[in-house]
Each structure stands twice: as C-alpha cells, then as structure tokens.
Design an enzyme around this catalytic site. Structure first.
Site, PDB file in Angstrom:
ATOM      1  N   LYS A 171       0.875  -1.178   0.000  1.00  0.00           N
ATOM      2  CA  LYS A 171       0.000   0.000   0.000  1.00  0.00           C
ATOM      3  C   LYS A 171       0.910   1.225   0.000  1.00  0.00           C
ATOM      4  O   LYS A 171       1.355   1.685   1.057  1.00  0.00           O
ATOM      5  CB  LYS A 171      -0.897  -0.051   1.249  1.00  0.00           C
ATOM      6  CG  LYS A 171      -1.498   1.271   1.686  1.00  0.00           C
ATOM      7  CD  LYS A 171      -2.562   1.756   0.724  1.00  0.00           C
ATOM      8  CE  LYS A 171      -3.069   3.129   1.129  1.00  0.00           C
ATOM      9  NZ  LYS A 171      -2.139   4.228   0.740  1.00  0.00           N
ATOM     10  N   GLY A 223       6.035   4.791   8.360  1.00  0.00           N
ATOM     11  CA  GLY A 223       5.241   6.017   8.279  1.00  0.00           C
ATOM     12  C   GLY A 223       5.271   6.745   9.602  1.00  0.00           C
ATOM     13  O   GLY A 223       6.228   6.632  10.368  1.00  0.00           O
ATOM     14  N   GLU A 226       1.333   8.777  14.276  1.00  0.00           N
ATOM     15  CA  GLU A 226      -0.122   8.999  14.329  1.00  0.00           C
ATOM     16  C   GLU A 226      -0.836   7.890  13.545  1.00  0.00           C
ATOM     17  O   GLU A 226      -1.843   7.356  13.987  1.00  0.00           O
ATOM     18  CB  GLU A 226      -0.485  10.372  13.734  1.00  0.00           C
ATOM     19  CG  GLU A 226      -0.038  11.562  14.559  1.00  0.00           C
ATOM     20  CD  GLU A 226       1.483  11.668  14.688  1.00  0.00           C
ATOM     21  OE1 GLU A 226       2.189  11.360  13.701  1.00  0.00           O
ATOM     22  OE2 GLU A 226       1.958  12.023  15.779  1.00  0.00           O
ATOM     23  N   THR A 227      -0.308   7.557  12.379  1.00  0.00           N
ATOM     24  CA  THR A 227      -0.955   6.508  11.577  1.00  0.00           C
ATOM     25  C   THR A 227      -0.786   5.148  12.236  1.00  0.00           C
ATOM     26  O   THR A 227      -1.710   4.331  12.228  1.00  0.00           O
ATOM     27  CB  THR A 227      -0.381   6.492  10.143  1.00  0.00           C
ATOM     28  OG1 THR A 227      -0.507   7.795   9.605  1.00  0.00           O
ATOM     29  CG2 THR A 227      -1.097   5.509   9.260  1.00  0.00           C
ATOM     30  N   GLU A 245       8.489   1.094  11.490  1.00  0.00           N
ATOM     31  CA  GLU A 245       9.612   1.994  11.216  1.00  0.00           C
ATOM     32  C   GLU A 245       9.037   3.398  11.142  1.00  0.00           C
ATOM     33  O   GLU A 245       8.404   3.762  10.159  1.00  0.00           O
ATOM     34  CB  GLU A 245      10.247   1.670   9.852  1.00  0.00           C
ATOM     35  CG  GLU A 245      10.624   0.226   9.648  1.00  0.00           C
ATOM     36  CD  GLU A 245      11.887  -0.157  10.371  1.00  0.00           C
ATOM     37  OE1 GLU A 245      12.564   0.745  10.912  1.00  0.00           O
ATOM     38  OE2 GLU A 245      12.184  -1.357  10.422  1.00  0.00           O
ATOM     39  N   CYS A 279      13.236  10.510   6.961  1.00  0.00           N
ATOM     40  CA  CYS A 279      13.076  10.064   8.351  1.00  0.00           C
ATOM     41  C   CYS A 279      14.366  10.299   9.131  1.00  0.00           C
ATOM     42  O   CYS A 279      14.330  10.496  10.336  1.00  0.00           O
ATOM     43  CB  CYS A 279      12.668   8.603   8.403  1.00  0.00           C
ATOM     44  SG  CYS A 279      13.860   7.520   7.650  1.00  0.00           S
TER      45      CYS A 279
END
Ligand code: NAD
Length: 478
Positions: A171, A223, A226-227, A245, A279
């Site tokens: 995804k 990501g 929050e997600t 991660e 990141c």
C-alpha cells in the site's frame, strides 16, 4: 497528457470509479490519476496473495535469489523513468531520486539475493538428538510505504520479506504511488506466481484501513506515529505481527571542538535534502554555547543560498512539497512555534509563486522541543556541556543522533549511553543494504536491512529428532 495508473492485484491491472488526481507540485498541473482500490478487489487480492505464497514458500533460496536479482535489474533498467516519476509526483529533486533513493532501494534486492545464496537453515546436535531450525515465512505481508521515498522503502522492506518466502500486498502512500505502479508493468512480466506482489492504491483512511483490518499475517509499516496508532486499533480484531519503522525528532549535537565546515555541510544536508522530508533528517541542532553565535551566523548564510526551484533543474537544492496541504500544515506549525516564543532566523513564509514551495526555515528555541517536522524546518538551541546528556535522554523518540566533535572518546561515551537506533559520529547518512536500520522508543522497534531485516520476516520452526535419550525418559521411574 493525463496518464492513468491502475492498481495491480493477482497479476491484473484494475481501475475503479473513484479516481485520485495527481497534480505536479511544481506547477499545480494535473498530470496523472490513480484509483481508490475497491473493497471487493482487496478480497480477490488477498486470495491471490495466499495462493502465490503457497507456491513461493516452496521455492529454494537459490531460485528466490534469481527473482530478487531480476527485480534489481528492472529497477535499474527503468531508473530514469522511475526517478522522473518520483520527482514529478513528490517534488524532491531529480538528483535525489536518480542517484540516491532508487539505487539504494534496488541494491536491497541484490543484497538479499546474495544473502539467500549463502543462507543455510540451522542444524544443532545435542545430548538428545538433532534439531533442525527451519526459516518459515509468515505468509502474506501488508507493506505500508511512506510518500517520500517509495521505491527506497520498497527495497528496504519488500526485498527481505520476499527473500523470506512471503507474498506482498503493498500500500503505497496516495502522495507517492506512481513509480511503484510504473514498475508493476515489469513486475508483471517476471516469471513469478501471479499475486506474489500486489499493489493497492488509495487513501490511507480508506483502503489502508481495510488492509489493516484484513487477515494478512504481518503488517510492515513505515510512516508516522499517528498513523501507526490508527493501524493498531484497526487491526485489533485480527491480531498480527506489526513491524514498525517510524520517524522521530532526530538530534544533531555540535560540540565546540567540532570540525566546523564539515558540521555545517552535514547539517545543511541532514536538515534540507528532500526539503527535510527524510526520516533520518535533523529536527533539532544543539550547538555548544561558546561557538553558538558564530556557528549559526554561517549556517543561516549558507541556508539562504540554497536554490529553491524546479526539482528537475540540477542546480536546485529544494523543490516543492508534495501538496498544498503539506505546505499549509508546515506553515501553521512554524507560526505556532513562533507564537510560543521561537524566533525565526530565516525562511518562515511560503514562496509566492505557482507550486507548493516552502523555503528552508531555521528557528531558534530556548528549551528543547522534540518534534519531527518532515519539512525544510529545523530548530537550533545552544547548550552547556553539563546539560547535553539530559537533553539527549529526554527525547521520547530514538531514530538518529548525530554527534560532531574531534574528541572521539567523548563521542563514543555519549553514543554508548544514548538510546537511538543509529548514531552517526562526524558523519551523516552512512547506511547501506547490509547495515541494520530502525528506531528505538517512539520511533518503532523494527529493523530493516542486513540479516536483522531478513529475520523480521521469518518464524523459526524447530523440528527435533530424538536419536538419543529424551529429556523426560524415566522421569517418574514407573
Ligand atoms: P503516513 O503515516 O501518513 O502514511 C504512511 C502509510 O500509511 C501510507 O501508505 C498511508 O496511505 C497509510 N495510511 C495513512 N493513514 C492511514 C490510516 N488511517 N489507516 C491505514 N493506513 C493509513 O506517513 P507519510 O506522511 O507518508 O510519511 C512520513 C512519515 O514516515 C514520517 O514520520 C517519517 O519519519 C516516516 N518514515 C520513516 C522511515 C523509516 O525507515 N523509519 C522512512 C521514511 C519515512
């Protein structure tokens, strides 16, 4: 011309009625469309991924290695097309997509091919008999990719997951899908089970949510924190391993005995490459008080010289952010920080021209703030020697710590007591396929790359064969 990119499931390219427009962030023109994957297609995709995995898991390590090398080749054969797409969709400069991101992702497939070629399952002999330790894959892995480096993270997480014998439902982010969809055309020509590699597109809180709720065996998530929280709650009824991660507030510590020029160059790079959307990018630079004024003067001067323009121009240092929402969001955060007392030393206002351009922005703060910006924004703070351990330890995240000093003993001591997945002493972005990468604390607990990355995706299976006396034989003496 507006190009459409269907999603790819079970070896088929499919579209839905729900389209998502892709605007070029440098000029706001519509240039492509992707589709929101239909829920019923997710069921089809899962079935195909299961069937494919049944075949793939039986294929020898050597044969799997061949397929990984083919994926490495198709990434490099199409490098310029893929890099141009990443730059056009995301806004990062072409030289980053072309020379860093995609080659690094491609190299992972080569690395894990070599890894597989020299891999042996384990055989242990003890006083009871022999134990075979088999490397069993989990099954179907749902791989969530972030928008900034889609094909790099495709390499980081998918090469090892495939090497281990799993099938994939990938995804990508709705803000960074095109390069992977373009690659799907070549993946489709590979001699692999249909459904081994699937790519579903759409919004995170739509198809992303349904994927987390499905009965895949593992979620490999790269990501934001929050997600991840949402994914946890979405997956609550279908518990599964979650490899994560995340990002973090990466610190950069500059002691007064640092090599100033090198530290400056690296801070510019770590703060502003990819418009700060890395990141590993620096969020907070801590500078020892006696060099602070002199150091920040030079940093501001260099920052102001970075060229902000078309990301396809080789002279450009900073391209646009991917969407208007990303631009508005970071501007709001800068203004909020300013309202709380942070002083803007440069940048701080969107550039008034077509496209989503935000300038490299430096803010000065008095007390440490542990935020990830994921934008061309960096905070500066001066420190006294005796405070630095505390500031480093109080960071709730633990992805990257940079230390700049000529005193390697001091740096090593600090590195030893600091809880970060990666610590770079007098360097930045020193990474490669064979070196484990991942975060501690709120930055996650997974590891990509190297042999550690491979073992994330297997469940060891023990087959004990009793050739000698069993441990319980004669226990009761009856
Ligand atoms: P994000 O969390 O917004 O999205 C990541 C993925 O999750 C995307 O595919 C998105 O579509 C999906 N998603 C979003 N909302 C969802 C929901 N409600 N349910 C299910 N799925 C959902 O992250 P991003 O903005 O794309 O990427 C930036 C973040 O990724 C930063 O925090 C950055 O530090 C981190 N990152 C980490 C690494 C690493 O290796 N540690 C690498 C790159 C980026």
């Amino acid at each position: 011309m507006v190009k459409v990119y269907p999603y790819y499931i079970g070896g088929e390219f499919r579209k839905s009625k729900e389209e998502i427009d892709k605007l070029n962030p440098a000029n706001e023109e519509l240039f492509a469309k992707i589709f929101e994957t239909k829920i019923e297609d997710l069921d089809f995709c899962l079935n195909k991924a299961r069937e494919a995995q049944e075949v793939w898991k039986k294929i020898s390590f050597k044969e799997r290695a061949k397929v990984l090398r083919q994926i490495h080749s198709i990434l490099l054969d199409n490098l310029s097309t893929l890099a141009e797409l990443e730059t056009k969709e995301i806004g990062k400069t072409l030289k980053e997509s072309l020379f860093v991101d995609i080659p690094l992702g491609a190299d992972c497939f080569n690395y894990y091919a070599s890894f597989l070629e020299s891999l042996n399952e384990e055989l242990i002999e003890n006083e009871f008999g022999i134990s075979l330790i088999k490397y069993k894959p989990f099954g179907v892995v749902a791989v969530y990719l972030p928008y900034n480096v889609p094909l790099m993270i495709f390499g980081f997480s998918c090469a090892s997951a495939l090497a281990a014998g799993n099938s994939l439902i990938i995804k990508p982010s709705e803000f960074g899908s095109l390069s992977l969809l373009e690659l799907a055309k070549d993946i489709d020509r590979l001699d692999i089970p249909k459904g081994l590699i699937n790519i579903i597109t759409g919004k995170g809180d739509a198809i992303g949510r349904f994927l987390a709720q499905s009965d895949v065996d593992v979620i490999s998530f790269t990501g934001s924190r929050e997600t991840l929280k949402k994914i946890f709650s979405q997956a609550i009824d279908t518990p599964k391993k979650i490899i994560c991660e995340l990002g973090g507030c990466n610190l950069c510590v500059v002691f007064s005995d640092a090599n100033k020029q090198l530290a400056l160059e690296n801070i510019l790079g770590s703060s502003f490459i990819k418009s700060g959307q890395m990141c590993i990018g620096t969020s907070l630079v801590l500078i020892e008080e006696d060099i602070y004024e002199d150091f920040i003067k030079d940093l501001i001067e260099k920052t102001k010289k970075i060229k902000i323009a078309d990301p396809f121009d080789p002279q450009t240092g900073i391209g646009p952010l991917p969407t208007k929402e990303h631009l508005e969001n970071i501007h709001k955060r800068v203004k909020d920080l300013q309202a709380k007392g942070a002083k803007i030393l440069c940048g701080g206002e969107p550039i008034s021209k077509k496209g989503y351009f935000y300038p490299p922005t430096i803010l000065e703060i008095k007390e440490a703030i542990y935020e990830e910006f994921f934008a061309p924004v960096v905070l500066l703070k001066s420190f006294k020697k005796m405070e630095i351990e505390k500031i480093i330890k109080e960071n709730p995240t633990g992805l990257v710590l940079q230390i700049w000093t000529e005193d390697i003993y001091k740096a090593k001591e600090l590195a030893d007591i600091s809880d970060y997945g990666t610590i770079w002493i007098n360097t930045f972005a020193q990474m490669g396929s064979q070196i484990p990468f991942g975060g501690n604390k709120l930055s996650g607990w997974g590891r990509n790359l190297g042999r550690f990355g491979f073992f994330e995706y297997i469940q060891p299976k023990h087959i004990g064969i009793g050739f000698k006396k069993s441990p319980v034989e004669g226990w009761f003496g009856v």
